[in-house]
Design a protein around this motif. Structure first.
Motif, PDB file in Angstrom:
ATOM      1  N   ARG A 228       0.866  -1.172   0.000  1.00 17.17           N
ATOM      2  CA  ARG A 228       0.000   0.000   0.000  1.00 17.17           C
ATOM      3  C   ARG A 228       0.910   1.231   0.000  1.00 17.17           C
ATOM      4  O   ARG A 228       1.809   1.336   0.826  1.00 17.17           O
ATOM      5  CB  ARG A 228      -0.888   0.008   1.229  1.00 17.17           C
ATOM      6  N   TYR A 229       0.665   2.108  -0.957  1.00 21.19           N
ATOM      7  CA  TYR A 229       1.342   3.396  -1.026  1.00 21.19           C
ATOM      8  C   TYR A 229       0.249   4.455  -1.025  1.00 21.19           C
ATOM      9  O   TYR A 229      -0.688   4.369  -1.822  1.00 21.19           O
ATOM     10  CB  TYR A 229       2.162   3.534  -2.311  1.00 21.19           C
ATOM     11  N   GLN A 230       0.350   5.432  -0.163  1.00 21.88           N
ATOM     12  CA  GLN A 230      -0.696   6.433  -0.039  1.00 21.88           C
ATOM     13  C   GLN A 230      -0.046   7.812  -0.004  1.00 21.88           C
ATOM     14  O   GLN A 230       0.834   8.066   0.817  1.00 21.88           O
ATOM     15  CB  GLN A 230      -1.474   6.168   1.251  1.00 21.88           C
ATOM     16  N   LEU A 231      -0.469   8.693  -0.918  1.00 21.96           N
ATOM     17  CA  LEU A 231      -0.003  10.077  -0.949  1.00 21.96           C
ATOM     18  C   LEU A 231      -1.110  10.949  -0.385  1.00 21.96           C
ATOM     19  O   LEU A 231      -2.264  10.856  -0.818  1.00 21.96           O
ATOM     20  CB  LEU A 231       0.327  10.506  -2.376  1.00 21.96           C
ATOM     21  N   LEU A 232      -0.748  11.764   0.590  1.00 19.74           N
ATOM     22  CA  LEU A 232      -1.715  12.659   1.213  1.00 19.74           C
ATOM     23  C   LEU A 232      -1.273  14.108   1.008  1.00 19.74           C
ATOM     24  O   LEU A 232      -0.075  14.404   1.027  1.00 19.74           O
ATOM     25  CB  LEU A 232      -1.845  12.360   2.710  1.00 19.74           C
TER      26      LEU A 232
END
Length: 182
Positions: free
Chosen positions: A88-92
């Motif tokens: 899982r890669y998440q950009l916020l």
């Protein structure tokens, strides 16, 4: 599979991930162990933390996790690799709202076990015309090419620098990312 070889394989993968991540952040990466049957995973510390990224004076955030298990490879009985079993890669954004997320959870119970992209849930539905209901992109699981389309940490670092204007922390980032892809 000997524990020493397993540890060496995990440490090698950890060094690789740290080198790539250091192109955009100082946030430490470690192995997070969980009770069986749950898998260990690589993550920013503290556990599943958001890593701050500089973007021309603004700050954006990255979260990543890679589930794995040590596994023998074809090179012989003592040859051990790290087998990835999900990520899982998440950009916020600046306000810590999700902009996009790449997921791969083949062992999950969801119908979306192939690698996929999730866009921000705050996106307004897109009117495609013809009187049909608007497309809710923020609710869709957009495929990234099946198992062949796995997204790597190197892909994410390249995306952050090239498309999101995250400032690289190393002048040799392009070489490091290219080597990680090899």
């Amino acid at each position: 599979m000997a524990p020493r070889e397993s540890r060496a394989a995990v440490e090698g993968r950890l060094r690789h991930l740290r080198r790539v991540a250091q192109c955009v952040t100082e946030q430490p990466i470690a192995v997070v162990h969980r009770p069986a049957p749950r898998l260990p995973y690589f993550s920013f510390l503290p556990r599943s933390a958001l890593a701050p990224l500089d973007r021309g004076g603004a700050r954006v955030w990255l979260r990543f996790e890679q589930e794995f298990r040590p596994a023998q490879n074809d090179a012989g009985p003592d040859a051990v690799d790290v087998q990835l079993l999900g990520d899982r890669y998440q950009l916020l954004g600046t306000e810590e709202q999700e902009v996009l997320a790449y997921h791969w959870h083949p062992l999950g119970v969801s119908p979306f076990t192939d690698p996929h992209l999730r866009l921000s849930g705050s996106l307004a539905p897109l009117d495609l015309g013809g009187g049909a209901a608007p497309a809710r992109l923020g609710k869709m699981h957009l495929p990234t090419g099946g198992h062949v389309g796995l997204v790597t940490l190197a892909d994410i670092v390249r995306l952050l620098i090239a498309e999101f204007a995250v400032e690289p922390r190393r002048p040799d980032w392009a070489r490091i990312v290219a080597e990680a892809d090899a």
